[in-house]
Design a protein around this motif. Structure first.
Motif, PDB file in Angstrom:
ATOM      1  N   LEU A 117       0.836  -1.197   0.000  1.00  0.00           N
ATOM      2  CA  LEU A 117       0.000   0.000   0.000  1.00  0.00           C
ATOM      3  C   LEU A 117       0.872   1.249   0.000  1.00  0.00           C
ATOM      4  N   THR A 118       0.506   2.201  -0.823  1.00  0.00           N
ATOM      5  CA  THR A 118       1.289   3.437  -0.925  1.00  0.00           C
ATOM      6  C   THR A 118       1.280   4.224   0.375  1.00  0.00           C
ATOM      7  N   ASN A 119       0.112   4.354   0.990  1.00  0.00           N
ATOM      8  CA  ASN A 119      -0.032   5.217   2.171  1.00  0.00           C
ATOM      9  C   ASN A 119      -0.129   4.441   3.482  1.00  0.00           C
ATOM     10  N   GLY A 120       0.017   3.124   3.434  1.00  0.00           N
ATOM     11  CA  GLY A 120      -0.197   2.312   4.630  1.00  0.00           C
ATOM     12  C   GLY A 120       0.689   2.674   5.806  1.00  0.00           C
ATOM     13  N   GLU A 121       1.995   2.677   5.585  1.00  0.00           N
ATOM     14  CA  GLU A 121       2.925   2.951   6.687  1.00  0.00           C
ATOM     15  C   GLU A 121       2.783   4.383   7.181  1.00  0.00           C
ATOM     16  N   LYS A 122       2.517   5.307   6.278  1.00  0.00           N
ATOM     17  CA  LYS A 122       2.343   6.718   6.658  1.00  0.00           C
ATOM     18  C   LYS A 122       1.155   6.857   7.618  1.00  0.00           C
ATOM     19  N   ILE A 123       0.034   6.247   7.276  1.00  0.00           N
ATOM     20  CA  ILE A 123      -1.152   6.308   8.127  1.00  0.00           C
ATOM     21  C   ILE A 123      -0.897   5.631   9.460  1.00  0.00           C
ATOM     22  N   ARG A 124      -0.279   4.434   9.422  1.00  0.00           N
ATOM     23  CA  ARG A 124       0.012   3.719  10.663  1.00  0.00           C
ATOM     24  C   ARG A 124       0.873   4.554  11.597  1.00  0.00           C
ATOM     25  N   ASN A 125       1.929   5.147  11.070  1.00  0.00           N
ATOM     26  CA  ASN A 125       2.872   5.906  11.912  1.00  0.00           C
ATOM     27  C   ASN A 125       2.241   7.182  12.464  1.00  0.00           C
ATOM     28  N   GLU A 126       1.416   7.853  11.648  1.00  0.00           N
ATOM     29  CA  GLU A 126       0.738   9.065  12.119  1.00  0.00           C
ATOM     30  C   GLU A 126      -0.194   8.750  13.284  1.00  0.00           C
ATOM     31  N   PHE A 127      -0.950   7.665  13.165  1.00  0.00           N
ATOM     32  CA  PHE A 127      -1.887   7.326  14.238  1.00  0.00           C
ATOM     33  C   PHE A 127      -1.181   6.758  15.452  1.00  0.00           C
ATOM     34  N   ALA A 128      -0.077   6.045  15.235  1.00  0.00           N
ATOM     35  CA  ALA A 128       0.698   5.560  16.383  1.00  0.00           C
ATOM     36  C   ALA A 128       1.177   6.736  17.234  1.00  0.00           C
ATOM     37  N   ALA A 129       1.628   7.804  16.578  1.00  0.00           N
ATOM     38  CA  ALA A 129       2.094   8.994  17.297  1.00  0.00           C
ATOM     39  C   ALA A 129       0.939   9.661  18.044  1.00  0.00           C
ATOM     40  N   ARG A 130      -0.226   9.751  17.401  1.00  0.00           N
ATOM     41  CA  ARG A 130      -1.398  10.362  18.058  1.00  0.00           C
ATOM     42  C   ARG A 130      -1.832   9.540  19.271  1.00  0.00           C
ATOM     43  N   ILE A 131      -1.793   8.229  19.138  1.00  0.00           N
ATOM     44  CA  ILE A 131      -2.214   7.351  20.237  1.00  0.00           C
ATOM     45  C   ILE A 131      -1.276   7.492  21.429  1.00  0.00           C
ATOM     46  N   VAL A 132       0.018   7.472  21.156  1.00  0.00           N
ATOM     47  CA  VAL A 132       1.002   7.603  22.247  1.00  0.00           C
ATOM     48  C   VAL A 132       0.830   8.947  22.959  1.00  0.00           C
ATOM     49  N   SER A 133       0.643  10.008  22.186  1.00  0.00           N
ATOM     50  CA  SER A 133       0.492  11.342  22.760  1.00  0.00           C
ATOM     51  C   SER A 133      -0.752  11.431  23.637  1.00  0.00           C
ATOM     52  N   LEU A 134      -1.877  10.930  23.128  1.00  0.00           N
ATOM     53  CA  LEU A 134      -3.128  11.022  23.887  1.00  0.00           C
ATOM     54  C   LEU A 134      -3.112  10.096  25.088  1.00  0.00           C
ATOM     55  N   ALA A 135      -2.490   8.913  24.940  1.00  0.00           N
ATOM     56  CA  ALA A 135      -2.382   7.996  26.085  1.00  0.00           C
ATOM     57  C   ALA A 135      -1.565   8.615  27.204  1.00  0.00           C
ATOM     58  N   THR A 136      -0.508   9.344  26.850  1.00  0.00           N
ATOM     59  CA  THR A 136       0.320  10.017  27.844  1.00  0.00           C
ATOM     60  C   THR A 136      -0.476  11.115  28.553  1.00  0.00           C
TER      61      THR A 136
END
Length: 245
Positions: A222-241
């Protein structure tokens, strides 16, 4: 930030995640001419679609404060993650296992029906399914525990089976609460929850969706797969903190 505001933030993140995952489904190019046993990428896409609907259902139920019902769909998301992870590692071998699982279960159900079937046409159809199911076996949900994240996903799958999906004493006793004003136990239809439990369950539902997304990316280019995964991983970590999870 007040806990109610955190809940709103988590729900917003969940909806954004689903929207982005839907865009990946549109992007996915699949070959459908091959047999199912030779199509790990097709099964990966179908499992991903199934997770997206389970995920949507779980979030809607959490928004309605139906915590046990949401957890039953959360459990399905973790089961999907277990299967998709195996597809990403085992490819066509596990695609065949999924196909065998379907034939085995249809054959087993046909055997169950046979005792109640009287007309010859239906009996013949049942026998066909029974014959197709011979020699096949069910997929072991636990599967290999050597893949990264498999043990954690299976642990959540089992926990949610015990606490929500099955009518065990653990899940049933959640409908019995102690009234602090009377000191007596009372039966409730809708299991009460607090804000922290809602946040925690949104978090774990998102975790299951992210694990499924990660395996889907590994199965399908997928062209955008890793980009989407990494963006949401960062958002999740930030909000969880921020939330203190």
């Amino acid at each position: 930030m007040a806990r109610k505001e955190f809940i709103t933030e988590w729900f917003s993140l969940a909806l954004d995640l689903r929207h982005s995952c839907l865009s990946l489904v549109v992007e996915t190019q699949l070959q459908t001419a091959r047999s199912l046993e030779e199509s790990p990428d097709l099964f990966a896409a179908l499992l991903f679609c199934r997770t997206l609907t389970n995920f949507k259902g779980a979030i809607i139920l959490l928004q309605q404060d139906l915590i046990i019902e949401a957890q039953t769909l959360q459990r399905s998301c973790f089961e999907n993650s277990l299967w998709l992870r195996r597809l990403s590692h085992e490819g066509a071998e596990f695609a065949k296992a999924i196909s065998d699982d379907g034939l085995f279960n249809e054959g087993s159900f046909a055997k169950l029906l046979m005792s109640a079937v009287t007309d010859e046409i239906t009996r013949e159809q049942c026998n066909e399914h029974i014959d197709l199911g011979k020699g096949h076996k069910r997929v072991d949900t636990k599967g290999p525990q050597t893949f990264d994240g498999a043990t954690e996903d299976y642990t959540e799958f089992r926990r949610l089976s015990l606490s929500a999906a099955h009518p065990s004493s653990t899940s049933l006793l959640r409908h019995l609460i102690n009234n602090p004003e009377t000191g007596k136990f009372e039966i409730v239809v809708e299991v009460p929850e607090d804000d922290r439990e809602i946040i925690t369950n949104i978090f774990f539902t998102i975790t299951a969706m992210m694990n499924t997304l990660n395996s889907f990316i590994e199965c399908v280019s997928l062209t955008n797969g890793e980009k989407i995964r990494n963006e949401f991983a960062a958002r999740i970590v930030s909000l969880a903190t921020e939330t203190g999870l």
